[in-house]
Scaffold this motif. Structure first.
Motif, PDB file in Angstrom:
ATOM      1  N   ASN A  93      13.326  14.985   2.402  1.00 31.93           N
ATOM      2  CA  ASN A  93      12.159  15.839   2.181  1.00 31.93           C
ATOM      3  C   ASN A  93      11.796  15.958   0.707  1.00 31.93           C
ATOM      4  O   ASN A  93      10.613  16.029   0.371  1.00 31.93           O
ATOM      5  CB  ASN A  93      12.393  17.231   2.772  1.00 31.93           C
ATOM      6  CG  ASN A  93      12.374  17.222   4.276  1.00 31.93           C
ATOM      7  OD1 ASN A  93      11.919  16.266   4.893  1.00 31.93           O
ATOM      8  ND2 ASN A  93      12.874  18.279   4.876  1.00 31.93           N
ATOM      9  N   ALA A  96       9.813  12.970  -0.231  1.00 30.61           N
ATOM     10  CA  ALA A  96       8.497  13.039   0.411  1.00 30.61           C
ATOM     11  C   ALA A  96       7.594  14.080  -0.240  1.00 30.61           C
ATOM     12  O   ALA A  96       6.379  13.891  -0.316  1.00 30.61           O
ATOM     13  CB  ALA A  96       8.672  13.356   1.898  1.00 30.61           C
ATOM     14  N   PHE A  99       6.524  12.414  -3.864  1.00 31.79           N
ATOM     15  CA  PHE A  99       5.759  11.163  -3.920  1.00 31.79           C
ATOM     16  C   PHE A  99       4.244  11.345  -4.052  1.00 31.79           C
ATOM     17  O   PHE A  99       3.613  10.615  -4.826  1.00 31.79           O
ATOM     18  CB  PHE A  99       6.090  10.271  -2.716  1.00 31.79           C
ATOM     19  CG  PHE A  99       5.449   8.923  -2.807  1.00 31.79           C
ATOM     20  CD1 PHE A  99       5.911   7.983  -3.708  1.00 31.79           C
ATOM     21  CD2 PHE A  99       4.360   8.607  -2.014  1.00 31.79           C
ATOM     22  CE1 PHE A  99       5.310   6.740  -3.819  1.00 31.79           C
ATOM     23  CE2 PHE A  99       3.754   7.368  -2.110  1.00 31.79           C
ATOM     24  CZ  PHE A  99       4.226   6.432  -3.010  1.00 31.79           C
ATOM     25  N   PRO A 100       3.599  12.288  -3.368  1.00 26.95           N
ATOM     26  CA  PRO A 100       2.141  12.428  -3.564  1.00 26.95           C
ATOM     27  C   PRO A 100       1.747  12.752  -5.002  1.00 26.95           C
ATOM     28  O   PRO A 100       0.686  12.328  -5.470  1.00 26.95           O
ATOM     29  CB  PRO A 100       1.763  13.573  -2.620  1.00 26.95           C
ATOM     30  CG  PRO A 100       2.822  13.566  -1.581  1.00 26.95           C
ATOM     31  CD  PRO A 100       4.078  13.138  -2.280  1.00 26.95           C
ATOM     32  N   ARG A 103       1.977   9.400  -6.828  1.00 30.59           N
ATOM     33  CA  ARG A 103       0.855   8.558  -6.416  1.00 30.59           C
ATOM     34  C   ARG A 103      -0.440   9.021  -7.077  1.00 30.59           C
ATOM     35  O   ARG A 103      -1.228   8.210  -7.566  1.00 30.59           O
ATOM     36  CB  ARG A 103       0.731   8.595  -4.897  1.00 30.59           C
ATOM     37  CG  ARG A 103      -0.349   7.692  -4.356  1.00 30.59           C
ATOM     38  CD  ARG A 103      -0.341   7.635  -2.870  1.00 30.59           C
ATOM     39  NE  ARG A 103      -0.560   8.968  -2.316  1.00 30.59           N
ATOM     40  CZ  ARG A 103      -0.240   9.323  -1.106  1.00 30.59           C
ATOM     41  NH1 ARG A 103       0.341   8.478  -0.290  1.00 30.59           N
ATOM     42  NH2 ARG A 103      -0.494  10.532  -0.671  1.00 30.59           N
ATOM     43  N   SER A 107      -2.825   6.803  -9.748  1.00 28.45           N
ATOM     44  CA  SER A 107      -4.231   6.557  -9.416  1.00 28.45           C
ATOM     45  C   SER A 107      -5.163   7.152 -10.468  1.00 28.45           C
ATOM     46  O   SER A 107      -6.118   6.513 -10.901  1.00 28.45           O
ATOM     47  CB  SER A 107      -4.568   7.141  -8.043  1.00 28.45           C
ATOM     48  OG  SER A 107      -3.822   6.520  -7.046  1.00 28.45           O
ATOM     49  N   LYS A 119      -3.982   1.964  -6.607  1.00 29.12           N
ATOM     50  CA  LYS A 119      -3.968   3.014  -5.594  1.00 29.12           C
ATOM     51  C   LYS A 119      -2.855   2.709  -4.595  1.00 29.12           C
ATOM     52  O   LYS A 119      -2.909   1.710  -3.892  1.00 29.12           O
ATOM     53  CB  LYS A 119      -5.319   3.051  -4.898  1.00 29.12           C
ATOM     54  CG  LYS A 119      -5.506   4.197  -3.967  1.00 29.12           C
ATOM     55  CD  LYS A 119      -6.941   4.251  -3.505  1.00 29.12           C
ATOM     56  CE  LYS A 119      -6.958   4.105  -2.005  1.00 29.12           C
ATOM     57  NZ  LYS A 119      -8.298   4.130  -1.456  1.00 29.12           N
ATOM     58  N   GLY A 121      -0.796   3.333  -1.251  1.00 28.67           N
ATOM     59  CA  GLY A 121      -1.035   3.876   0.080  1.00 28.67           C
ATOM     60  C   GLY A 121       0.126   4.736   0.531  1.00 28.67           C
ATOM     61  O   GLY A 121       1.060   5.024  -0.218  1.00 28.67           O
ATOM     62  N   LEU A 122       0.058   5.140   1.780  1.00 31.05           N
ATOM     63  CA  LEU A 122       1.168   5.886   2.360  1.00 31.05           C
ATOM     64  C   LEU A 122       2.364   4.963   2.508  1.00 31.05           C
ATOM     65  O   LEU A 122       2.215   3.790   2.833  1.00 31.05           O
ATOM     66  CB  LEU A 122       0.767   6.453   3.715  1.00 31.05           C
ATOM     67  CG  LEU A 122      -0.382   7.461   3.698  1.00 31.05           C
ATOM     68  CD1 LEU A 122      -0.743   7.858   5.113  1.00 31.05           C
ATOM     69  CD2 LEU A 122      -0.020   8.674   2.877  1.00 31.05           C
ATOM     70  N   MET A 123       3.527   5.499   2.275  1.00 35.16           N
ATOM     71  CA  MET A 123       4.736   4.685   2.335  1.00 35.16           C
ATOM     72  C   MET A 123       5.819   5.428   3.109  1.00 35.16           C
ATOM     73  O   MET A 123       5.907   6.655   3.047  1.00 35.16           O
ATOM     74  CB  MET A 123       5.239   4.382   0.924  1.00 35.16           C
ATOM     75  CG  MET A 123       4.253   3.618   0.080  1.00 35.16           C
ATOM     76  SD  MET A 123       4.828   3.428  -1.605  1.00 35.16           S
ATOM     77  CE  MET A 123       6.049   2.186  -1.386  1.00 35.16           C
ATOM     78  N   ASN A 124       6.642   4.663   3.797  1.00 32.10           N
ATOM     79  CA  ASN A 124       7.806   5.224   4.470  1.00 32.10           C
ATOM     80  C   ASN A 124       8.957   5.226   3.469  1.00 32.10           C
ATOM     81  O   ASN A 124       9.497   4.179   3.125  1.00 32.10           O
ATOM     82  CB  ASN A 124       8.150   4.388   5.703  1.00 32.10           C
ATOM     83  CG  ASN A 124       9.292   4.970   6.485  1.00 32.10           C
ATOM     84  OD1 ASN A 124       9.948   5.905   6.057  1.00 32.10           O
ATOM     85  ND2 ASN A 124       9.537   4.407   7.651  1.00 32.10           N
ATOM     86  N   THR A 126      11.903   6.880   3.779  1.00 30.03           N
ATOM     87  CA  THR A 126      13.186   7.303   4.333  1.00 30.03           C
ATOM     88  C   THR A 126      14.327   6.422   3.861  1.00 30.03           C
ATOM     89  O   THR A 126      15.469   6.868   3.819  1.00 30.03           O
ATOM     90  CB  THR A 126      13.152   7.321   5.875  1.00 30.03           C
ATOM     91  OG1 THR A 126      12.773   6.028   6.345  1.00 30.03           O
ATOM     92  CG2 THR A 126      12.182   8.365   6.390  1.00 30.03           C
TER      93      THR A 126
END
Length: 139
Positions: A93, A96, A99-100, A103, A107, A119, A121-124, A126
């Motif tokens: 968590n 997670a 990370f935004p 990112r 950008s 840019k 994107g969404l990334m996994n 885990t």
């Protein structure tokens, strides 16, 4: 009705103390990125510092980096708990949550520099949980 439980930890701050961007190394669209997590836990204060290094380069030009960035997020546990008492879900968590911010920084920087927009994107993420657990120092 169930009472809402207070979270075990809180997100305190995010900062980027160091970064490097070299637009000239961006020759193509085959961008490779790497993420390296590390952590430091202070059991006296309940503070967990998560460092996430971000590196990007072109697939065909591995020696020349486009973006290198060191970001730091500070999390605080409600009570000063021992390292072994940190819940397992925290590691996944925390990355997670952080990370935004990372990112958005990348950008915004490339947009404001009026260069080719980088840019993410969404990334996994885990898969970063285990490397984080292996790279923690305790104070």
């Amino acid at each position: 009705m169930k009472e809402v439980q207070k979270a075990a930890f809180s997100f305190e701050q995010f900062k980027v103390p160091q970064f490097s961007y070299n637009e000239n190394n961006n020759n193509g669209n085959n961008l490779k990125i790497g993420l390296e997590p590390r952590g430091t836990y202070n059991s006296k204060t309940g503070e967990f510092i998560l460092s996430l290094n971000f590196i990007s380069h072109n697939e065909d030009n591995l020696g020349n980096f486009i973006f290198q960035l060191n970001s730091i997020a500070v999390f605080k546990f409600e009570s000063n708990i021992e390292y072994t008492e940190i819940p397992n879900y925290f590691y996944k968590n925390a990355i997670a949550i952080m990370f935004p911010y990372l990112r958005a920084f990348i950008s915004t920087l490339t947009l404001q520099a009026n260069t080719k927009l980088l840019k993410l994107g969404l990334m996994n993420l885990t898969g970063l949980e285990i490397p984080l657990k292996e790279n923690i120092s305790i104070i």
